[in-house]
Design a protein around this motif. Structure first.
Motif, short mmCIF file in Angstrom:
data_model
loop_
_atom_site.label_atom_id
_atom_site.label_comp_id
_atom_site.label_asym_id
_atom_site.label_seq_id
_atom_site.Cartn_x
_atom_site.Cartn_y
_atom_site.Cartn_z
N VAL A 92 25.95 18.27 18.34
CA VAL A 92 27.48 17.32 19.16
C VAL A 92 27.30 17.87 20.41
N GLN A 93 27.61 17.37 21.47
CA GLN A 93 27.34 17.75 23.39
C GLN A 93 28.39 18.20 23.68
N GLY A 94 27.68 19.96 23.84
CA GLY A 94 28.67 20.61 24.40
C GLY A 94 28.93 21.74 23.23
N THR A 95 28.61 22.03 22.44
CA THR A 95 28.48 22.60 20.83
C THR A 95 28.08 23.71 20.87
N PRO A 96 28.09 25.20 20.26
CA PRO A 96 26.92 25.85 19.97
C PRO A 96 25.88 26.00 19.19
N GLY A 97 26.33 24.59 18.91
CA GLY A 97 25.07 24.49 17.78
C GLY A 97 23.65 23.38 18.43
N ALA A 98 24.40 22.46 19.65
CA ALA A 98 23.61 22.16 19.98
C ALA A 98 22.50 22.89 21.79
N GLU A 99 22.64 23.98 22.04
CA GLU A 99 22.27 24.36 22.64
C GLU A 99 20.73 24.72 22.04
N LEU A 100 19.95 25.41 22.77
CA LEU A 100 18.72 25.81 22.58
C LEU A 100 18.76 27.12 22.14
N HIS A 101 18.17 27.63 20.85
CA HIS A 101 18.50 28.88 20.32
C HIS A 101 18.73 30.44 21.34
N PRO A 102 19.48 30.58 21.35
CA PRO A 102 19.77 32.00 22.35
C PRO A 102 18.90 32.96 21.97
N ALA A 103 18.15 33.52 20.76
CA ALA A 103 17.32 34.50 20.88
C ALA A 103 16.07 34.68 21.34
N ILE A 104 15.52 33.46 21.91
CA ILE A 104 14.91 32.59 22.17
C ILE A 104 14.60 32.54 23.69
N ASP A 105 13.64 33.52 24.49
CA ASP A 105 13.67 33.72 26.11
C ASP A 105 13.12 32.13 26.27
N TRP A 106 13.85 31.81 26.93
CA TRP A 106 13.09 30.27 27.83
C TRP A 106 12.97 30.53 29.06
N SER A 107 12.46 31.38 29.47
CA SER A 107 12.45 31.27 31.09
C SER A 107 10.87 30.36 31.21
N ALA A 108 10.08 30.18 30.39
CA ALA A 108 8.73 29.36 30.80
C ALA A 108 8.97 28.89 30.81
N LEU A 109 9.84 28.06 30.21
CA LEU A 109 10.64 26.44 30.04
C LEU A 109 10.45 25.58 31.63
N ASP A 110 10.03 24.60 32.04
CA ASP A 110 9.42 23.72 32.81
C ASP A 110 10.60 22.16 32.94
N ALA A 111 10.99 22.14 32.10
CA ALA A 111 11.74 20.58 31.58
C ALA A 111 12.93 20.97 30.01
N VAL A 112 13.14 20.29 29.77
CA VAL A 112 14.52 19.80 29.05
C VAL A 112 14.52 18.44 28.61
N ILE A 113 14.40 17.82 27.21
CA ILE A 113 14.48 16.28 27.31
C ILE A 113 15.87 15.72 26.30
N ARG A 114 16.46 15.73 26.63
CA ARG A 114 17.80 15.33 25.70
C ARG A 114 17.89 14.16 25.87
N LYS A 115 17.51 14.27 24.19
CA LYS A 115 17.79 12.39 23.18
C LYS A 115 18.76 12.44 22.13
N GLY A 116 18.92 11.25 21.80
CA GLY A 116 19.99 11.24 20.67
C GLY A 116 21.49 11.27 21.94
N SER A 117 21.57 10.68 23.10
CA SER A 117 22.57 10.81 23.45
C SER A 117 23.37 9.43 24.37
N ASP A 118 22.49 8.32 22.95
CA ASP A 118 23.50 6.74 22.81
C ASP A 118 24.13 6.78 21.75
N PRO A 119 25.04 6.67 21.91
CA PRO A 119 25.53 6.46 20.83
C PRO A 119 25.17 5.29 19.21
N ALA A 120 25.09 4.47 19.86
CA ALA A 120 24.23 3.08 19.16
C ALA A 120 22.72 3.76 18.49
#
Length: 213
Positions: A92-120
């Protein structure tokens, strides 16, 4: 540093989020077992292009069993003429469970694609949402992002192997990309699906490899 892959290759990390780990709202079988391996792979900087997908559902999403009175998680209904599994409320948007896992170093990441944002509309693949009311599958923008960078090959890993990883790899092939699944850096919702998942991948020309290879 390990030998990098071709500049035409991209790594797609699918839904590596706490809600899909043990203790999360929709825990995959041994989902946390991939965290260390993914962290190590990212630190090796073997890919010029690295993208993560992220389930990002609003409250009351249509895929949640709680949005359908009298229904329970993991029941299946028909939605827009397609089978729809009803899931526990998750990512669920804004909850800790929706974050990228904090134990991973994401500094190599170029982009994040959010999906499932349309409620329908539910969303499994990193490339396209599931079928909507008009029967179409809306694009997320990932395909265009890769095309602009000359990517012709993708390596896919993450969660879950039998749902979002599978759909992402299948859509990559439909778009004409060479696709491989890093089997050891994925986990399924349930291991009972592994034989069928492996067969579907191979039947569609998707390679199954280990990250160490």
């Amino acid at each position: 540093m390990s030998q990098p892959f071709s500049p035409d290759a991209a790594l797609i990390l699918v839904d590596v989020q706490p809600d899909f780990m043990p203790g999360g709202a929709l825990a995959c079988h041994q989902g946390d077992a991939i965290v260390t391996g993914i962290d190590q792979l990212l630190r090796q900087r073997r890919f010029r292009h690295v993208v993560a997908t992220r389930d990002w559902h609003p409250r009351g999403h249509i895929s949640f069993a709680s949005s359908h009175p009298g229904r329970a998680p993991f029941e299946q209904i028909a939605l827009y003429g397609q089978p729809q599994t009803l899931w526990p409320d998750h990512c669920v948007q804004g909850t800790p469970g929706a974050e990228l896992h904090p134990a991973i170093d994401w500094s190599a990441l170029d982009a994040v694609i959010r999906k499932g944002s349309d409620p329908a509309i539910d969303s499994y693949s990193g490339f396209r949402e599931n079928h909507g009311p008009d029967g179409a599958r809306p694009r997320t923008g990932l395909g265009g992002w890769l095309r602009e960078r000359g990517v012709t090959e993708v390596f896919v890993c993450g969660l879950a192997r039998d749902v979002c990883v599978l759909w992402t790899a299948q859509d990559a092939r439909e778009l004409g990309l060479r696709a491989s699944v890093l089997w050891d850096l994925c986990r399924p919702v349930t291991p009972d699906t592994d034989v069928a998942t492996r067969a579907r991948l191979l039947a569609q020309g998707i390679a199954i490899v280990e990250a160490g290879e």
